[in-house]
Design a protein around this motif. Structure first.
Motif, PDB file in Angstrom:
ATOM      1  N   VAL A 103       0.844  -1.198   0.000  1.00  0.00           N
ATOM      2  CA  VAL A 103       0.000   0.000   0.000  1.00  0.00           C
ATOM      3  C   VAL A 103       0.876   1.242   0.000  1.00  0.00           C
ATOM      4  O   VAL A 103       1.813   1.378   0.776  1.00  0.00           O
ATOM      5  CB  VAL A 103      -1.015   0.052   1.170  1.00  0.00           C
ATOM      6  N   ILE A 104       0.551   2.111  -0.925  1.00  0.00           N
ATOM      7  CA  ILE A 104       1.220   3.408  -1.041  1.00  0.00           C
ATOM      8  C   ILE A 104       0.625   4.286   0.062  1.00  0.00           C
ATOM      9  O   ILE A 104      -0.564   4.214   0.341  1.00  0.00           O
ATOM     10  CB  ILE A 104       0.922   4.028  -2.422  1.00  0.00           C
ATOM     11  N   ARG A 105       1.488   5.108   0.685  1.00  0.00           N
ATOM     12  CA  ARG A 105       0.917   5.919   1.769  1.00  0.00           C
ATOM     13  C   ARG A 105       0.603   7.338   1.304  1.00  0.00           C
ATOM     14  O   ARG A 105       1.088   7.789   0.258  1.00  0.00           O
ATOM     15  CB  ARG A 105       1.824   5.915   2.980  1.00  0.00           C
ATOM     16  N   GLN A 109       3.182  11.803   4.351  1.00  0.00           N
ATOM     17  CA  GLN A 109       3.340  11.105   5.636  1.00  0.00           C
ATOM     18  C   GLN A 109       4.815  10.925   5.988  1.00  0.00           C
ATOM     19  O   GLN A 109       5.171  10.876   7.167  1.00  0.00           O
ATOM     20  CB  GLN A 109       2.618   9.751   5.651  1.00  0.00           C
ATOM     21  N   SER A 110       5.677  10.859   4.983  1.00  0.00           N
ATOM     22  CA  SER A 110       7.092  10.645   5.310  1.00  0.00           C
ATOM     23  C   SER A 110       7.707  11.879   5.984  1.00  0.00           C
ATOM     24  O   SER A 110       8.798  11.790   6.539  1.00  0.00           O
ATOM     25  CB  SER A 110       7.884  10.247   4.068  1.00  0.00           C
ATOM     26  N   HIS A 111       6.995  12.995   5.964  1.00  0.00           N
ATOM     27  CA  HIS A 111       7.506  14.184   6.665  1.00  0.00           C
ATOM     28  C   HIS A 111       6.883  14.358   8.039  1.00  0.00           C
ATOM     29  O   HIS A 111       7.141  15.350   8.722  1.00  0.00           O
ATOM     30  CB  HIS A 111       7.282  15.440   5.809  1.00  0.00           C
ATOM     31  N   VAL A 157       8.855   2.170   5.372  1.00  0.00           N
ATOM     32  CA  VAL A 157       9.467   2.510   6.653  1.00  0.00           C
ATOM     33  C   VAL A 157      10.388   3.728   6.506  1.00  0.00           C
ATOM     34  O   VAL A 157      10.786   4.325   7.487  1.00  0.00           O
ATOM     35  CB  VAL A 157      10.187   1.260   7.238  1.00  0.00           C
ATOM     36  N   SER A 158      10.704   4.122   5.288  1.00  0.00           N
ATOM     37  CA  SER A 158      11.514   5.340   5.138  1.00  0.00           C
ATOM     38  C   SER A 158      10.682   6.535   5.632  1.00  0.00           C
ATOM     39  O   SER A 158       9.483   6.437   5.807  1.00  0.00           O
ATOM     40  CB  SER A 158      11.882   5.567   3.671  1.00  0.00           C
ATOM     41  N   GLY A 159      11.366   7.673   5.818  1.00  0.00           N
ATOM     42  CA  GLY A 159      10.647   8.868   6.285  1.00  0.00           C
ATOM     43  C   GLY A 159      11.107   9.265   7.671  1.00  0.00           C
ATOM     44  O   GLY A 159      11.921   8.568   8.286  1.00  0.00           O
ATOM     45  N   GLN A 179      12.983   0.360   3.053  1.00  0.00           N
ATOM     46  CA  GLN A 179      13.795   1.140   3.996  1.00  0.00           C
ATOM     47  C   GLN A 179      15.101   1.452   3.305  1.00  0.00           C
ATOM     48  O   GLN A 179      15.843   0.553   2.920  1.00  0.00           O
ATOM     49  CB  GLN A 179      14.066   0.369   5.291  1.00  0.00           C
ATOM     50  N   ASP A 180      15.343   2.736   3.146  1.00  0.00           N
ATOM     51  CA  ASP A 180      16.590   3.161   2.510  1.00  0.00           C
ATOM     52  C   ASP A 180      16.836   4.624   2.884  1.00  0.00           C
ATOM     53  O   ASP A 180      16.074   5.501   2.472  1.00  0.00           O
ATOM     54  CB  ASP A 180      16.462   3.002   0.982  1.00  0.00           C
ATOM     55  N   PRO A 181      17.886   4.891   3.674  1.00  0.00           N
ATOM     56  CA  PRO A 181      18.114   6.280   4.098  1.00  0.00           C
ATOM     57  C   PRO A 181      18.404   7.208   2.921  1.00  0.00           C
ATOM     58  O   PRO A 181      18.143   8.415   3.000  1.00  0.00           O
ATOM     59  CB  PRO A 181      19.327   6.166   5.026  1.00  0.00           C
ATOM     60  N   GLN A 182      18.934   6.634   1.828  1.00  0.00           N
ATOM     61  CA  GLN A 182      19.209   7.480   0.657  1.00  0.00           C
ATOM     62  C   GLN A 182      17.919   8.031   0.060  1.00  0.00           C
ATOM     63  O   GLN A 182      17.900   9.087  -0.552  1.00  0.00           O
ATOM     64  CB  GLN A 182      19.964   6.668  -0.409  1.00  0.00           C
ATOM     65  N   TYR A 183      16.839   7.257   0.227  1.00  0.00           N
ATOM     66  CA  TYR A 183      15.537   7.747  -0.256  1.00  0.00           C
ATOM     67  C   TYR A 183      15.157   9.014   0.500  1.00  0.00           C
ATOM     68  O   TYR A 183      14.788  10.029  -0.091  1.00  0.00           O
ATOM     69  CB  TYR A 183      14.464   6.665  -0.083  1.00  0.00           C
ATOM     70  N   ASN A 184      15.234   8.961   1.827  1.00  0.00           N
ATOM     71  CA  ASN A 184      14.918  10.141   2.653  1.00  0.00           C
ATOM     72  C   ASN A 184      15.666  11.359   2.144  1.00  0.00           C
ATOM     73  O   ASN A 184      15.118  12.446   1.969  1.00  0.00           O
ATOM     74  CB  ASN A 184      15.398   9.922   4.091  1.00  0.00           C
ATOM     75  N   ALA A 217      16.666   2.196  -4.623  1.00  0.00           N
ATOM     76  CA  ALA A 217      17.505   2.616  -5.752  1.00  0.00           C
ATOM     77  C   ALA A 217      16.679   2.903  -7.009  1.00  0.00           C
ATOM     78  O   ALA A 217      17.022   3.786  -7.791  1.00  0.00           O
ATOM     79  CB  ALA A 217      18.562   1.558  -6.039  1.00  0.00           C
ATOM     80  N   HIS A 218      15.572   2.178  -7.169  1.00  0.00           N
ATOM     81  CA  HIS A 218      14.746   2.368  -8.373  1.00  0.00           C
ATOM     82  C   HIS A 218      14.288   3.807  -8.555  1.00  0.00           C
ATOM     83  O   HIS A 218      13.916   4.216  -9.646  1.00  0.00           O
ATOM     84  CB  HIS A 218      13.531   1.446  -8.319  1.00  0.00           C
ATOM     85  N   ASN A 219      14.281   4.572  -7.471  1.00  0.00           N
ATOM     86  CA  ASN A 219      13.805   5.951  -7.593  1.00  0.00           C
ATOM     87  C   ASN A 219      14.719   6.801  -8.474  1.00  0.00           C
ATOM     88  O   ASN A 219      14.271   7.791  -9.055  1.00  0.00           O
ATOM     89  CB  ASN A 219      13.646   6.588  -6.212  1.00  0.00           C
ATOM     90  N   ALA A 220      15.995   6.422  -8.563  1.00  0.00           N
ATOM     91  CA  ALA A 220      16.893   7.176  -9.451  1.00  0.00           C
ATOM     92  C   ALA A 220      16.506   6.937 -10.910  1.00  0.00           C
ATOM     93  O   ALA A 220      16.534   7.851 -11.728  1.00  0.00           O
ATOM     94  CB  ALA A 220      18.348   6.774  -9.213  1.00  0.00           C
ATOM     95  N   PHE A 289      16.098 -10.190  -5.509  1.00  0.00           N
ATOM     96  CA  PHE A 289      15.823  -9.122  -6.477  1.00  0.00           C
ATOM     97  C   PHE A 289      14.332  -8.895  -6.614  1.00  0.00           C
ATOM     98  O   PHE A 289      13.573  -9.825  -6.833  1.00  0.00           O
ATOM     99  CB  PHE A 289      16.457  -9.447  -7.833  1.00  0.00           C
ATOM    100  N   ARG A 290      13.987  -7.636  -6.438  1.00  0.00           N
ATOM    101  CA  ARG A 290      12.600  -7.228  -6.643  1.00  0.00           C
ATOM    102  C   ARG A 290      12.588  -6.448  -7.949  1.00  0.00           C
ATOM    103  O   ARG A 290      13.086  -5.335  -8.031  1.00  0.00           O
ATOM    104  CB  ARG A 290      12.171  -6.355  -5.467  1.00  0.00           C
ATOM    105  N   ALA A 291      12.112  -7.118  -8.997  1.00  0.00           N
ATOM    106  CA  ALA A 291      12.121  -6.485 -10.317  1.00  0.00           C
ATOM    107  C   ALA A 291      10.831  -5.700 -10.474  1.00  0.00           C
ATOM    108  O   ALA A 291       9.732  -6.247 -10.359  1.00  0.00           O
ATOM    109  CB  ALA A 291      12.227  -7.559 -11.387  1.00  0.00           C
ATOM    110  N   GLN A 292      10.999  -4.425 -10.702  1.00  0.00           N
ATOM    111  CA  GLN A 292       9.828  -3.581 -10.846  1.00  0.00           C
ATOM    112  C   GLN A 292       9.641  -3.223 -12.309  1.00  0.00           C
ATOM    113  O   GLN A 292      10.546  -3.388 -13.113  1.00  0.00           O
ATOM    114  CB  GLN A 292      10.015  -2.322 -10.018  1.00  0.00           C
ATOM    115  N   GLN A 293       8.491  -2.725 -12.645  1.00  0.00           N
ATOM    116  CA  GLN A 293       8.250  -2.401 -14.049  1.00  0.00           C
ATOM    117  C   GLN A 293       8.528  -0.928 -14.316  1.00  0.00           C
ATOM    118  O   GLN A 293       8.408  -0.084 -13.440  1.00  0.00           O
ATOM    119  CB  GLN A 293       6.824  -2.796 -14.409  1.00  0.00           C
TER     120      GLN A 293
END
Ligand code: Z97
Length: 729
Positions: A103-105, A109-111, A157-159, A179-184, A217-220, A289-293
Motif C-alpha cells: 500500500v502506497i501511503r 506522511q514521510s515528513h 518505513v523510510s521517512g 527502507q533506505d536512508p538514501q531515499y529520505n 535505488a529504483h527511484n533514481a 531481487f525485486r524487479a519492478q516495471q
C-alpha cells in the motif's frame, strides 16, 4: 473471520474487535516451488504450489481451466486513499495471483515525525496507522486462507518516523517494507545524519521482525532525465544500502534490491536493459531481487505500457527475480483503478507462464555486447565509488550532487541532486547517546545498557511490545468525522437497499470510462469527445488518453466521467441459465432417436472453429451423444441449408454467425426464420444460432429458438435440444 467466495468482504466484520486482533503469522514468505508440475495437458517448470481459489487467465478455458502460479512472488501496489476500498481490491488481486500487496501511503506522511492513529482518508494513498494495518492484516489473514497461499503485506518505513514505523510494522505483522536512508535524503530532503541514524534503528527492528527489506535505488531510474545512464550509480546505491543493512544485521535473503529495467521502446530496450540486469545480479549474488516495471517513459497508453511490462518481465526471466512487482498500466495517468491492478498482475503471470522453462532452452552469451555492456557498467560503478572516496566520503558526494546525475558516469550532466549534509527536514534532531544509555527493548541498534548477559533486555520491564503484545496501546479513532465508520455509512445503506453503482476505486464512485473514435483532427476531436461524454450524462468528463490515428482522419479518446446512476438489484432481470443435463441423460435420450442436425456458418462467415467444437466428437461436441451431424461448411446460403435439412430429414438447424458488421448476424437469423416460415417448415425445425456476439435473448428476438454465445459447449447445446425435443408437443 472466514470468507465465503460468494459474498463480498464484510467490512463490519473486519473492523469488529480489532483491539484484540493479533496477526496469525509474522515475517516474509516465499512461494513453494513446484518444478515439473503436471497441470491439465502440460508439464510446467517454473511454477509454485497452486491456489485453492483463483480466476485463471482467459485462455485457460481452452486448457482445462488450469491456473498455474509462477515461481516469483507477484506484487501489486494499491493507492486508493481509503483503506477499506483497498481491502476489496486486495482480495481481487489475490484471486488473480498477487501475493505481495503493497500500500502506497498518503502524500506527506514521510515528513510527519511520529505515528498517525485512526483511519483518516488519504491523498494518493492511505495514512498508515495501527488501526489501518491491523484491519488490513486481519482481512489478508482471511484472504490468504481463501486463496490458499500466504500473502505478504507491505508498506514504507523510510521517512522521518522510520524507527517508529518499523516497530509498528513488526508489532502488527506487516511482512515487508521499503527502507533506505538514501531515499529520505535524495527524494524527501530529510537530513542526512538523521536519516542514517534512524535507518540503523529501523533496520535492526526489520531484522528481528523477519521482514523483507526493499531498497529505494529504483527511484533514481524514475527521477533521472535519462534513466539508462544512471545504471552505474544504481549499483552504488544498492551497495550503500546493502552494506549498511548487513552491518546492522539483516540477513542477505531478507534484503531485496529494487530494480527497474531502465528503458522503454522505441529505445533498444533489451540491448540496454539486459547488460544492466546481468551486471546487478552478478555483483549482488546472494541477495534477492525485486524487479519492478518501468514507469519512467509511460504516458497514458495502457497498451504501450503493457508491452513494456512484458519486456521487463522477459528481462526478469532471462536473469532472475524473486519478486515481480507490477505497476498498473494506467500509472502514467495517475489513476490506478481496481481492474488496472488486476491487469498489471495478469500481465506478469501471463508473461511468466508463457516463458515457462525458458532457462532450460536458452543461455545468455558470455561474450559479445552483453558481457561487454555488463562489464562496462560494473567498471563505471567502481569508478563512481572511487570518486566518492576521493571526494572525502558519502556526505561530500551528496553535497557535490553526484547522485541522480544524468551523465553516464564518469560523464556528468551537472543535474544531480545536491544536499547539504547539515540541512534538510529534521536537521539537528539527532542526539548523541549518553554513556550508559539504555532502552529496555529487544530490537534495538547499538549500545544498550540493558543488553548483555542471558536475560532479554526487556525483562527489566517485564517484556517489550514485541515480546508481549498485550502491552501495545491500541487507539481507535481520533477524528469523529474523518474515519472509516463514517465513510461506511453510505455504502452500508446502499448495499442494504440493494443499490448498485459502477466504481473504479472507491465504493460507488460512479466513475466510468468510455472509448470514442472521433473522425477529425485531434484538438477538435477532443472537444467533441468531451461534449459527447456530457451528452451521455457523464459528469466531470476528462480525457485520460488520446491517440492520433491520423492527423486528419481521426483520433481515439478515452474519457473518464461520473455516471450518477444506481440500479436496484431487485429490479434487474437476470436471465436464468438452465443447468446442463448430465452426459448420460442426454445420450440415453438422443442416441436411440437418430436425430439429424444440419449445421453451417452462414452469410459470408468463414469462422468455423466454434461451430466445429459444438459438433465434433473429438472436441466433445454433440456427436458424442449420437446426434447425426451434417456439417455443410462455411458461408453457406440459407436456402441451401434448408434444402439440406429437408434432404436429411433434420429436426435441428445450427447456424454460426460471428461477423456483426451492419448487424448482419441479426439479419441472417431473421432471414432464416422467414425462409423457414415461407416453406412452411418452421414448426418442424429447431433453429439455433451461435457466435461470439450472439445471446439467447438476441436470437429469440430474431425469431430463433435459442442462441448461444462465447464459452458454449456441446453439452450446453445438447441439453437445450433434448429439453425442447422431449417436451410434449
Ligand atoms: C515503489 N513503485 O517501488 P513517501 N521509501 C522508499 C521508496 O521507494 C518510497 C517510499 C519510501 C514505487 C512506488 C515510490 N517509492 C513509490 C525506499 C517510494 C515512499 O511516503 O512517498 O515519502 O515514501 O514503491
Amino acid at each position: 473471520m472466514k470468507l465465503s467466495t460468494r459474498e463480498p468482504l464484510d467490512l463490519q466484520e473486519v473492523l469488529r474487535d480489532l483491539e484484540h486482533y493479533r496477526p496469525r503469522r509474522k515475517g516474509w514468505t516465499w512461494r513453494t516451488p513446484r518444478p515439473h508440475q503436471r497441470l491439465g495437458p502440460f508439464v510446467l517448470e517454473d511454477t509454485s504450489a497452486p491456489l485453492a481459489n483463483s480466476v485463471p487467465l482467459p485462455s485457460a478455458h481452452s486448457f482445462d481451466d488450469i491456473d498455474p502460479q509462477c515461481d516469483f512472488v507477484v506484487t501489486t501496489e494499491i493507492a486508493s486513499g481509503r483503506f477499506e476500498d483497498d481491502l476489496r481490491r486486495m482480495r481481487m488481486a489475490a484471486w488473480h495471483g498477487a501475493d505481495h500487496l503493497m500500500v502506497i501511503r498518503t502524500t506527506g506522511q514521510s515528513h510527519i515525525d511520529g505515528l498517525l492513529e485512526g483511519t483518516p482518508e488519504g491523498v494518493g494513498g492511505i495514512p498508515i496507522t495501527r488501526k489501518q494495518l491491523r484491519a488490513t492484516r486481519k482481512a489478508l489473514d482471511a484472504i490468504e486462507e481463501e486463496v490458499g497461499r500466504p500473502i505478504n503485506f507491505h508498506s514504507y518505513v523510510s521517512g522521518l518516523a522510520g524507527p517508529e514505523m518499523a516497530v509498528l510494522f513488526a508489532e502488527e505483522g506487516v511482512n515487508g517494507c521499503h527502507q533506505d536512508p538514501q531515499y529520505n535524503l535524495l527524494y524527501r530532503n530529510i537530513n542526512l545524519h538523521r536519516s542514517f541514524v534512524d535507518a540503523a534503528e529501523a533496520k535492526r527492528v526489520i531484522a528481528d521482525g523477519g521482514l523483507l527489506q526493499i531498497d529505494g535505488a529504483h527511484n533514481a531510474n524514475a527521477t533521472a532525465k535519462q534513466a539508462w545512464k544512471v545504471t552505474p550509480e544504481l549499483l552504488v546505491q544498492h551497495a550503500v544500502n546493502t552494506a549498511f543493512s548487513r552491518a546492522v544485521g539483516i540477513p542477505a535473503d531478507r534484503i531485496a534490491l529494487s530494480t527497474v529495467p531502465p528503458t522503454a521502446p522505441p529505445a533498444p530496450k533489451l540491448r540496454l536493459d539486459l547488460p544492466y540486469a546481468v551486471a546487478l545480479r552478478e555483483l549482488f549474488a546472494g541477495y534477492r531481487f525485486r524487479a519492478q516495471q518501468n514507469t519512467r517513459y509511460m504516458e497514458s497508453d495502457t497498451r504501450e505500457a503493457t508491452v513494456s511490462h512484458v519486456l521487463d518481465t522477459l528481462v526478469s526471466r532471462l536473469t532472475s527475480a524473486d519478486i515481480q512487482s507490477t505497476i498498473t498500466p494506467d500509472e502514467g495517468r495517475n489513476i490506478p483503478w481496481h481492474y488496472n491492478n488486476v491487469a498489471g498482475v495478469e500481465t506478469a503471470r501471463q508473461t511468466l507462464m508463457g516463458l515457462d522453462g525458458l532457462a532450460q532452452m536458452l543461455t545468455l552469451r558470455e561474450d559479445g555486447p552483453l558481457r561487454e555492456g555488463a562489464r562496462a557498467i560494473q567498471e563505471r560503478a567502481v569508478l563512481f565509488l572511487e570518486e566518492i572516496v576521493e571526494l572525502g566520503g558519502y556526505e561530500a558526494a551528496v553535497a557535490a550532487g553526484m547522485f541522480v546525475d544524468s551523465g553516464l558516469f564518469p560523464e556528468r550532466g551537472g543535474d544531480g541532486i545536491r544536499r547539504d549534509p547539515a540541512g534538510g527536514v529534521g536537521a539537528d534532531t539527532h542526539v548523541a547517546r549518553e554513556p550508559g544509555y539504555g532502552a529496555p527493548v529487544c530490537a534495538h541498534f547499538g549500545a544498550n545498557a540493558y543488553a548483555g548477559g542471558d536475560a532479554k533486555p526487556c525483562e527489566a520491564i517485564g517484556g517489550c511490545t514485541l515480546c508481549d503484545p498485550a502491552k501495545i496501546r491500541y487507539l481507535d479513532e481520533l477524528d469523529p468525522e474523518d474515519n472509516v465508520a463514517r465513510r461506511l455509512e453510505r455504502p452500508r445503506a446502499e448495499r442494504a437497499a440493494g443499490w448498485l453503482r459502477p466504481e473504479v476505486e472507491k465504493h460507488g464512485d460512479g466513475v466510468v470510462c468510455v472509448t470514442l473514435f472521433v473522425p477529425t483532427q485531434p484538438a477538435l476531436g477532443k472537444a467533441a469527445a468531451l461534449e459527447l461524454a456530457r451528452r451521455m450524462g457523464l459528469r466531470e468528463p476528462e480525457v485520460i488518453h488520446a491517440r492520433v490515428l491520423h492527423p486528419a482522419e481521426g483520433s481515439v479518446f478515452e474519457v473518464r466521467g461520473v455516471l450518477d446512476q444506481a440500479v436496484r438489484a431487485s429490479e434487474l432481470v437476470v436471465p436464468e441459465r438452465e443447468a446442463r443435463l448430465p452426459h448420460a441423460e442426454i445420450e440415453a435420450w438422443a442416441r436411440p432417436r437418430d436425430l439429424h442436425v444440419v449445421a453451417a456458418t452462414v452469410g459470408e462467415d468463414e469462422h468455423s472453429v466454434g461451430l466445429q467444437e459444438i459438433l465434433d466428437l473429438k472436441h466433445g461436441g454433440i456427436e458424442r451423444y449420437g446426434f447425426r451431424c451434417h456439417y455443410l461448411g462455411t458461408s453457406v446460403d440459407l436456402e441451401r441449408l434448408l434444402d439440406a435439412a429437408g434432404e436429411h430429414g433434420a429436426r435441428i438447424v445450427l447456424i454460426s454467425t460471428i461477423v456483426t458488421h451492419h448487424d448482419v448476424h441479426r439479419e441472417l437469423m431473421r432471414r432464416l426464420v422467414s425462409l423457414a416460415e415461407a416453406r412452411r417448415v418452421r414448426e418442424d425445425l429447431l433453429l439455433v444460432a451461435g457466435g461470439t456476439q450472439v445471446t439467447d435473448e438476441l436470437a429469440r428476438e430474431c425469431g430463433m429458438d435459442a442462441g448461444f454465445g462465447r464459452g458454449t459447449t456441446g453439452q450446453d447445446v445438447a441439453s437445450f435440444l433434448v429439453r425442447r425435443l422431449r417436451e410434449p408437443a
